[in-house]
Design a protein around this motif. Sequence first.
Motif, PDB file in Angstrom:
ATOM      1  N   SER A 207     -16.698 -10.971  -7.227  1.00  0.00           N
ATOM      2  CA  SER A 207     -15.424 -10.617  -7.863  1.00  0.00           C
ATOM      3  C   SER A 207     -14.214 -10.972  -6.995  1.00  0.00           C
ATOM      4  O   SER A 207     -14.149 -10.601  -5.824  1.00  0.00           O
ATOM      5  N   TYR A 209     -11.528  -9.548  -7.136  1.00  0.00           N
ATOM      6  CA  TYR A 209     -10.883  -8.272  -6.823  1.00  0.00           C
ATOM      7  C   TYR A 209     -11.292  -7.771  -5.446  1.00  0.00           C
ATOM      8  O   TYR A 209     -10.469  -7.202  -4.712  1.00  0.00           O
ATOM      9  N   ASP A 252     -18.430  -7.659 -17.028  1.00  0.00           N
ATOM     10  CA  ASP A 252     -17.017  -7.301 -17.184  1.00  0.00           C
ATOM     11  C   ASP A 252     -16.795  -6.066 -16.332  1.00  0.00           C
ATOM     12  O   ASP A 252     -17.466  -5.045 -16.520  1.00  0.00           O
ATOM     13  N   ARG A 256      -9.045  -4.363 -15.949  1.00  0.00           N
ATOM     14  CA  ARG A 256      -7.756  -4.489 -16.629  1.00  0.00           C
ATOM     15  C   ARG A 256      -7.295  -3.137 -17.171  1.00  0.00           C
ATOM     16  O   ARG A 256      -6.100  -2.904 -17.353  1.00  0.00           O
ATOM     17  N   THR A 257      -8.255  -2.228 -17.444  1.00  0.00           N
ATOM     18  CA  THR A 257      -7.879  -0.889 -17.897  1.00  0.00           C
ATOM     19  C   THR A 257      -7.180  -0.105 -16.800  1.00  0.00           C
ATOM     20  O   THR A 257      -6.512   0.878 -17.062  1.00  0.00           O
ATOM     21  N   GLY A 259      -5.089  -1.742 -14.738  1.00  0.00           N
ATOM     22  CA  GLY A 259      -3.945  -2.564 -14.394  1.00  0.00           C
ATOM     23  C   GLY A 259      -4.219  -3.636 -13.366  1.00  0.00           C
ATOM     24  O   GLY A 259      -3.302  -4.215 -12.788  1.00  0.00           O
ATOM     25  N   VAL A 260      -5.522  -3.926 -13.112  1.00  0.00           N
ATOM     26  CA  VAL A 260      -5.900  -4.948 -12.141  1.00  0.00           C
ATOM     27  C   VAL A 260      -6.132  -6.266 -12.870  1.00  0.00           C
ATOM     28  O   VAL A 260      -6.834  -6.306 -13.878  1.00  0.00           O
ATOM     29  N   GLU A 261      -5.566  -7.343 -12.367  1.00  0.00           N
ATOM     30  CA  GLU A 261      -5.628  -8.631 -13.063  1.00  0.00           C
ATOM     31  C   GLU A 261      -6.714  -9.552 -12.534  1.00  0.00           C
ATOM     32  O   GLU A 261      -7.071 -10.523 -13.196  1.00  0.00           O
ATOM     33  N   ASP A 262      -7.257  -9.289 -11.340  1.00  0.00           N
ATOM     34  CA  ASP A 262      -8.135 -10.283 -10.726  1.00  0.00           C
ATOM     35  C   ASP A 262      -9.609  -9.875 -10.672  1.00  0.00           C
ATOM     36  O   ASP A 262     -10.374 -10.368  -9.859  1.00  0.00           O
ATOM     37  N   LEU A 265     -13.854 -10.741 -15.717  1.00  0.00           N
ATOM     38  CA  LEU A 265     -13.755 -10.568 -17.162  1.00  0.00           C
ATOM     39  C   LEU A 265     -15.020 -11.144 -17.794  1.00  0.00           C
ATOM     40  O   LEU A 265     -15.794 -11.858 -17.146  1.00  0.00           O
TER      41      LEU A 265
END
Length: 681
Positions: A207, A209, A252, A256-257, A259-262, A265
């Motif tokens: 990931s 993230y 997944d 994103r729930t 607020g993290v974009e990276d 997905l």
Amino acid sequence: MDDLYMNKIQDTVKNIMKDMKNSEEQSIYKNLFSKGKIGGLELKNRIVMTPMENCLNNKDATVSDEMIAFYVERAKGGIGLIITEVTRVNDENGVADRQQLSAAHDKYIPGLKKLADAVHENGGKIFIQLHHPGRQGFCEVNGNKPMMAPSRTQCNVVHQETREMTTKEAEGLVQDFINAACRVRAAGIDGVEIHGAHGYLINQFLSPYTNKRTDKYGGSFENRMRFIEEIVIGIREKCGQDYPVIARLSVDEFLRTNGVEDGILLKDGIKIAKHLEKIGVDAIDVSAGIYETMNVSWEPISFSQGWKLYLAEEIKKSINIPVISAAVIREAAYADKIIGEGRTDFVGSARLHFADPEWSNKARENRAYESRLCISCLHCIETLFSGVATGNPVECSINIQAGKEFEYCNMKKNGDGRVVVILGAGPSGLEAARVLAMRKFKPIIFEKSDRIGGQLNLANKPPKKEKISWLINYLQLQVHKLGVEIRLNKIPTIDEIKKLSPYAVFVAEGSSPIIPESINGIHGKNVFTIVDVLSGKTEIYNKKVAVIGSGMTGLETAEFLASKNNDVTVFEMGDNIGEGVFFQNLTDVQGRLKKHNVEMITNHKLISIRNNTVIFEILPHGEIKEYDFDYIIISLGTSPNKELIDEIKSNFYTVRVIGDAEKPGRIRNAMETGFESAYNL
């Protein structure tokens, strides 16, 4: 048993049995019980017990008798493939809990072989899941050293000190995974699953993230894949091309729930799965989430059956190797249906088989209606987290024998028809009756109300609590099948009980809401208890309502009221809403309360009620504040119903007080006291 309600129960049970027993020779779930293959390994059905820690191992990480008994019970239960709990590849920096399986050294091979042999002797196949926690581990059980991870970013749930491993250390861990797989194969285990899901080490490399590296293991997709790729290729080289390898993925991360974009997905998960197929992985075990989005990994009760099946569907469309789906799959008919529709190849669950190790056999024998279905209460996950520190085994709320198979391996059937009177048909009384009947006693239940189930008949009323009804149905069917006599709408006198000459009396009369008599106005005409609300005795719509107390029941009652278009405010005397509630359940219900615009206020001590005015003391400074509401609902806990206990004890020699009558608690307490009192009588 001539009561109208009991007649209805009997008719319902008979209809179920008539409908389901339409084939004695072959299971009606033909898709579920068709043979499947993972690599070259043939499996007798499409049922997979996916991994979940149970903290049953010996403290020296060798396989325990308790661990073997646990998995043997599931093998006997007819599961096609068992995948064990997370298993260490490194004992120095990769420990998940003190009672965890390990394959980090050759000394563990004999125990793993004993486990493999025991499962095989009982008709099962078994894989070991290879694991390293990375940043989601606990320093306390890893030599009090910082947790090694791809990058230094700490996990926002466990908050452990974390350090970025060197390239050499990463290469060393790759070899640890490969070496562990070789030991597993040498032990006769049928295959391995590489744990690349749920935010653990491999997931952290995959990931963006959690992987901020700049060496060969970070940056591009190809570099982030390198860690797991080297593991898979190494296992293939050392264990052979025919040794089955599964990869478990969070396809997944649902970041994103937050607020993290990276984060990963679904489109990224598909890309990862396709690459793993290309390098030789035999199947993908599809899951989701990491610790920071934990509720999509180990779902609370509100998540519906099959809610994340779409993830497995999309992976299956993109690859040619088999897909295992874990998506809160509970009912055999549903499992059979989704396999038949081509939405997944195998159905996976850990909690389902924790709750009922016989689930597979029951489905195969067209007795799925007898299954003790997991209600997703998360007691197992709560005890898992505490078990990391305490070493205590994981528990199930509704199957008291889970994790204690070695202890409860010899249920004596020496009741000889002796009568045991049970006062109360709540979960503790019903569970006691079930076990007593199995032991050949003659339980007779007296229930003061017109139905069985006790507090469960309230617990299933708030939104998204329907799974509680599965437990009511299970207990109802069991006592009927075992011929337990139930007398509804009846509180027996001492003389009536004496006429039955009972060998023992079980008091299971439950509990009642606490009503603090010291508070002026507590009996006002607009003041009610949660029992009044959830039972339907008091119906409230489109009003302004205060709920006093923010335990789980208070919060669920607040949601129940908010769903009826009431303007609800929850007041709590303490510093925190939901003090003592397991954090997954708390965040789940709070998220829904937020959508209903339910206000939650802490440090408010109720001191009096005057008509529609509720008066609080603001803690700790003592300011008095007043609020106006149409209705006030009291949710301040419960106290045991002890009215009969002293009289029963003075008239009968053998008395057992169980469930809330002993000590108010959750479902586990009720089921456990009922089971153990009956088992040990």
